[in-house]
Design a protein around this motif. Sequence first.
Motif, PDB file in Angstrom:
ATOM      1  N   ARG A  40       0.961  -1.307   0.010  1.00  0.00           N
ATOM      2  CA  ARG A  40       0.057   0.106  -0.234  1.00  0.00           C
ATOM      3  C   ARG A  40       0.826   1.263  -0.086  1.00  0.00           C
TER       4      ARG A  40
ATOM      5  N   GLY B  58       1.315   5.622  -1.525  1.00  0.00           N
ATOM      6  CA  GLY B  58       1.218   6.813  -2.170  1.00  0.00           C
ATOM      7  C   GLY B  58      -0.209   7.602  -1.543  1.00  0.00           C
ATOM      8  N   ARG B  59      -1.035   6.748  -0.558  1.00  0.00           N
ATOM      9  CA  ARG B  59      -2.549   7.667  -0.397  1.00  0.00           C
ATOM     10  C   ARG B  59      -2.296   7.940   1.321  1.00  0.00           C
ATOM     11  N   THR B  60      -1.161   7.971   1.723  1.00  0.00           N
ATOM     12  CA  THR B  60      -1.162   8.171   3.508  1.00  0.00           C
ATOM     13  C   THR B  60      -1.785   9.376   3.734  1.00  0.00           C
ATOM     14  N   TRP B  61      -1.092  10.538   3.194  1.00  0.00           N
ATOM     15  CA  TRP B  61      -1.677  11.982   3.739  1.00  0.00           C
ATOM     16  C   TRP B  61      -3.099  12.289   3.386  1.00  0.00           C
ATOM     17  N   ALA B  62      -3.639  11.676   2.019  1.00  0.00           N
ATOM     18  CA  ALA B  62      -4.894  11.889   1.891  1.00  0.00           C
ATOM     19  C   ALA B  62      -5.899  11.128   2.724  1.00  0.00           C
ATOM     20  N   VAL B  63      -5.605   9.842   3.206  1.00  0.00           N
ATOM     21  CA  VAL B  63      -6.394   9.025   4.257  1.00  0.00           C
ATOM     22  C   VAL B  63      -6.400   9.601   5.414  1.00  0.00           C
TER      23      VAL B  63
ATOM     24  N   ARG C 189      -8.377  12.684   5.816  1.00  0.00           N
ATOM     25  CA  ARG C 189      -9.932  12.859   5.667  1.00  0.00           C
ATOM     26  C   ARG C 189     -10.393  12.283   6.813  1.00  0.00           C
TER      27      ARG C 189
END
Length: 800
Positions: free
Chosen positions: A719, A721-726, A729
């Motif tokens: 997994r 690339g989406r650490t900061w987005a998750v 949110r």
Amino acid sequence: MDDHLLGWLRTLDEDRLGRVLVNRPDAIAPPWPRRLDVLAQRLGNGFAVMAAMRGLPLPCLELAQACLVIRAPAPAKVSAFLGVAEQEIAPHLDCLYDHALAWPGDDGVIHLSEAVSRWWAAPLGLGEPLEHYLNSWTISNDALRAMARTLGVPSHGNKRRTILRVAEVLADPARMDRMLRNAPEGTRALLDAFAWDGPVRTVEGGRFVLPGTPEKWAADHGLLYRPRWDSAEMPREVALCLRGPGYQPPFTPHPPEVATIPVDPAEVDHLMTLAAPHVVERCAAILDNTSKTPLPLLKTGGVGVREVRRVARETGCDEDETRLLLEVCAVARLLAWDEQSGGMVPTDRFDRWRLDEGSARLRVLLAAWWRMERSSLRKIDGKYGTVLGDDQSGSSVARVRRAVLTGLAHLPAGTAFAERGSLVRNVHWHAPLLDQALLAECAAGVLDEARLLGLLAGDCLTDLGRALAGLAAIAGDENDDAVPLVEHDPILAEASTRALASVRRSALFGPDLTAVVTGPPSAELAALLDRVAERESRGAASVWRFTVESVRRALDNGYDPDELLGELSEVGSIPQPLEYMVRDVARRHGEVTVISVGCVVQASDPALLAEIAGHRRLARLGLRLLAPTVLVSSEPAERTLAVLREHGYSPVPVADGGEIAIRRTRVEDPPGGKLILLPGGQVAELSEMDDPAHLIPEPGPDPIEHARRLVASAGQPERTGRTWAVIGRMASRLPTAQQSLLGFVVDRGVRAGITLTDGLTATISHGELRGSTLDAWCEEAGDYLEFPLAEIVEVRATTF
């Protein structure tokens, strides 16, 4: 991280990966890795690789050096280089594989860990590859072309091609031989010194610029390079060329034999059961002695010889025992520097230690010796070092101690070494990275210390020593307050219990006013008899003699005759002469009395003193009128002054010389812990609080089971690339800065503290996002836990 290592780990099955984890427990230390890429990072860590190499025997390191020297080292090429059959290097090559220090590539080439290459700058005494020097910024293109013309090779083309041509010439033994025929006289001797005793040697810089000298000729032909004016180096290929085609590096697949003799196991056990109780008893005696007379330190550090001899004389120890046990007690935190006393005194930990069972007391001492970073009985130039003084060797001495006992553990049961030299050679084969001179220097002292502690008897390792030797991997560091994994090891606990099984808890009292203990006395029995009698002999049987002075000493220490006779009757039958003597001494005890007073109160007015003596609210001072102008108080001067002032009087303090002593009060710092002086001059602070050192940490995962989980995780998609987005949110309760810190916990494994909505706090690291939860290592739980991102209300940075 080494990509080759990660690629190899991905090809391993559960059994082979489990063997790696068994041999590298550092790789699965908490927080244990959950992915192969994290495992590869740990296995390639430079410090971890160095620690793993210290546990390898000599042939593994010889094999690793050969692989560093050969280009594209395949097993067949390495065995040919070493001059042995391929099957002879196979088990040692497997050992390197099982420690993840080397691994086979797809093409059969042996790859070594980058940390091994960095650590071994001169494998087999050879320098850097020739390309390292030719590509150096110190060699210009013009100098490189001039070297090529000197060697008789074309100098045109780019730099890369010129380097290949020069390297081809300098690595060819036939061309090297032809070239040296035209060299100035003395060149061969100069180059041979670098080839066999190099690769770096001190030189006279002026000879490298003087025409006609062997030094200038060798530098012009690319055989020597000077990084500094007074030092020169020889490239690896040149040295191999000069050593000749018949050169074979040393390869020692079998350890040197240790000269041994058979011993009686029953005699070894008997000697162990004599020595082990003696150690516990003498430690208690030494610490009791320092509680009465603090042990001063020299201005240069350490305990002076006179003090060591005094303690030995007053406790009945010999000097060697005293030296060893003082240092062991300091490492065990039973003895510490106390500023107020001005010397080394027992700590609160000693009070807890002496109330523990004998087996536990012995294990605390053995664990301290096992991690101690100096040898108490090591002699340098025929002299012992200063007790608790500085030792430059430090942790190397601890490694020597553990290597010697581990080497003894390799001997068959029921055998003893017959000659120390053969033992030292065998130990060096098993631990070749130890300094050989230090090993030879420390071996005698280590063996003497082991005999005193009951680990060695008749030059044979006892069961106690064998149990301790098996704990080399978890020995700990001298700065550790305790090493609970050693102190609570079940095998060592069982051996310690058996070593103390023969202690005597009773004595034979004779009508000649003696007490005889036929065997090793327990620490409690020895302490009781030491308090009330004089010890006359020790050994297989110990003898104490009761005298008027010894009984009076016991009464002076607070015993009454009935209490004293009661304790003695619990350990043996008291004869009538002894009872008569005790009661006779007690009858005359106290014929003269000495009364303690806290301070003296004086005044020129007898009426004023009479008023003070009769004041009801001053009764707590215990005032007594000795003369019309003299009162005595049972409280100290400061307390008496404060109470008198509290009730309206105006007293002033008077110094011993009779002058009034009023000083401005100084604000003192709050009291701290006692300072621990460790052997080697190190200082640590001992907290006054109960230390949690004896809490055994949770064991790590089973290596085989964890290998199965890692192999299973290798097939799962990573997994990314989406650490900061998750986090942005889902962790909406957090401000932006704290969201960023939480992102570092996931992406970089940093350590942070968090607070949840219910007020619970946790210290986390090595996180992974799983949907709306954070799966991270929790230090308080000692495991990975899931934390809902929506319930995290605070994230804060923490320090170790």
